[in-house]
Write a protein that holds these residues in place. Structure first.
Motif, mmCIF file in Angstrom:
data_model
loop_
_atom_site.group_PDB
_atom_site.id
_atom_site.type_symbol
_atom_site.label_atom_id
_atom_site.label_comp_id
_atom_site.label_asym_id
_atom_site.label_seq_id
_atom_site.Cartn_x
_atom_site.Cartn_y
_atom_site.Cartn_z
ATOM 1 N N LEU A 89 -2.388 -21.981 109.078
ATOM 2 C CA LEU A 89 -1.403 -20.900 109.048
ATOM 3 C C LEU A 89 -0.262 -21.227 108.099
ATOM 4 N N TYR A 90 0.264 -22.446 108.154
ATOM 5 C CA TYR A 90 1.340 -22.843 107.252
ATOM 6 C C TYR A 90 0.884 -22.767 105.790
ATOM 7 N N GLN A 91 -0.354 -23.135 105.552
ATOM 8 C CA GLN A 91 -0.871 -23.056 104.192
ATOM 9 C C GLN A 91 -0.917 -21.604 103.711
ATOM 10 N N ARG A 92 -1.355 -20.702 104.587
ATOM 11 C CA ARG A 92 -1.396 -19.285 104.227
ATOM 12 C C ARG A 92 0.004 -18.745 103.968
ATOM 13 N N ILE A 93 0.972 -19.145 104.800
ATOM 14 C CA ILE A 93 2.350 -18.693 104.604
ATOM 15 C C ILE A 93 2.900 -19.212 103.282
ATOM 16 N N ALA A 94 2.663 -20.499 102.994
ATOM 17 C CA ALA A 94 3.153 -21.088 101.741
ATOM 18 C C ALA A 94 2.534 -20.394 100.536
ATOM 19 N N HIS A 95 1.257 -20.069 100.616
ATOM 20 C CA HIS A 95 0.599 -19.334 99.526
ATOM 21 C C HIS A 95 1.206 -17.942 99.370
ATOM 22 N N SER A 96 1.428 -17.249 100.509
ATOM 23 C CA SER A 96 1.927 -15.872 100.446
ATOM 24 C C SER A 96 3.322 -15.810 99.845
#
Length: 381
Positions: free
Chosen positions: A362-369
């Motif tokens: 989830l943190y990776q997805r947020i950082a990408h977004s």
């Protein structure tokens, strides 16, 4: 000298660490983050509450920033503390602490993750003027239910800004606690219908009591258990008396720390709420192998598959509530079958064992977004 590799740092902002579903999930989150190698600290508005000790025993740093009675001064205190820690993510644990996380992020550079842990309409109503700001100010919103995510999008939030992390349960710890001696004395020969809840309006325990009274008209050996405390206790006890449930039909246990041990001795679980996000009580009931009869509050219809591990009943249709609960009471084999299916669902989809990886992803997805390459690199490390 070669510098040590930088760790991902997460600050969790909590309003309280008292007993409650949101607070229990906070403990799970903090432990899961620490176990994946993330440096995590919890910053709380209150102090000396039960889950503070639990976190400290697990080696999690807990910092109190609620010394002042002024919200503005509390925000400044939090900012000063976070400047020392320099978190990459500032993760709010309660909807009303979203404002603290959002403002602190402006001064410390961390990504503000707001929390949405109940039905959106309830949160907006409960927080008045601040409700829309609490929803919109964080960089992203993390909901524990798909139902609340959809309502936030309908309210006007960008879908790319709203993420979902369902609740989890530590089954190993739960099973250990379920095997412990249960200190309450319950009459034998009863079929027990239980609920675990704060005694507040949105939980609609008045509905629980009416359904229980009507089920007992069909099966007098049924007994009810309400585990939890709150401001409505006296009113609910009076209602129980008026319905003829006192002294033999229902027991109010108050706050119960031995919930797994309690539920392992029950037969049916009822959830009667008008508003929920992801009902924590459902996970605990299913972990105990109980069939569930629930309203469609929040993500209850996703957690309880109607006719498989329980029944989902319209909020105001107490006739159907009575019918389904009575059916379960009269059919022990069905209770066992549905309870087994519920336990299997928890093991497959909601186990704490998967939480660390889920949060990391989830943190990776947020950082990408948010286009944060440095944070993306740390999450991948």
């Amino acid at each position: 000298m070669v510098a040590s590799p930088e760790k991902l740092r997460v600050a969790i902002i909590a309003g309280t660490l008292g007993f409650g579903g949101a607070e229990k999930q906070l403990v799970y989150l903090a432990n899961a983050l620490a176990q994946t190698g993330i440096e995590v600290r919890v910053y709380c508005l209150t102090q000396d509450e039960p889950y503070e000790g639990v976190l400290r025993k697990e080696g999690i740093t807990v910092v109190w920033f609620g010394q002042s009675g002024s919200p503005i001064l509390r925000v400044f205190a939090l900012i000063n503390l976070l400047r020392d820690f320099r978190p990459h993510f500032i993760h709010s644990a309660h909807f009303y602490t979203n404002l603290y996380a959002a403002i602190a992020s402006k001064f410390t550079g961390g990504v503000a993750i707001g929390s949405l842990r109940s039905d959106l309409e309830y949160e907006l109503s409960a927080n008045g003027f601040w409700g829309p700001w609490l929803l919109r100010l964080p960089h992203v919103i993390l909901s524990n239910s798909y139902a609340a995510r959809q309502r936030a999008i309908t309210f006007g939030l960008n879908p790319a800004k709203v993420f979902v992390l369902p609740n989890a349960i530590d089954l190993h710890a739960y099973d250990r606690q379920a095997a412990q001696t249960f200190l309450y004395c319950l009459p034998e020969g009863r079929i027990w219908i239980a609920t675990v809840s704060r005694l507040i309006e949105v939980k609609r325990l008045d509905r629980f009591l009416r359904v229980l009274a009507r089920v007992r008209q069909h099966v007098p050996t049924v007994g009810g258990i309400i585990a939890g405390d709150g401001r409505l206790r006296k009113l609910l006890e009076q209602q129980a008396t008026d319905l003829g449930l006192i002294p033999d039909g229902v027991q109010f246990l108050g706050h119960c720390e031995a919930v797994p041990a309690l539920l392992s001795r029950m037969d049916v679980f009822m959830l009667t709420s008008d508003h929920e996000g992801f009902p924590n009580g459902l996970l605990e009931a299913m972990a105990a192998g109980l069939p569930v009869v629930t309203t469609p509050a929040g993500d209850a219809p996703k957690v309880v598959q109607d006719g498989i591990n329980g029944f989902v009943v319209p909020h105001e249709d107490e006739d159907v509530f009575v019918e389904k609960v009575t059916w379960l009471v009269q059919h022990p084999q069905l209770r066992q079958t549905m309870g087994t299916m519920g336990r299997q669902m928890v093991e497959t989809s909601y186990s704490y064992a998967n939480l660390g990886k889920n949060v990391f992803d989830l943190y990776q997805r947020i950082a990408h977004s948010l286009n944060l390459p440095k944070v993306v690199a740390l999450v991948k490390a």
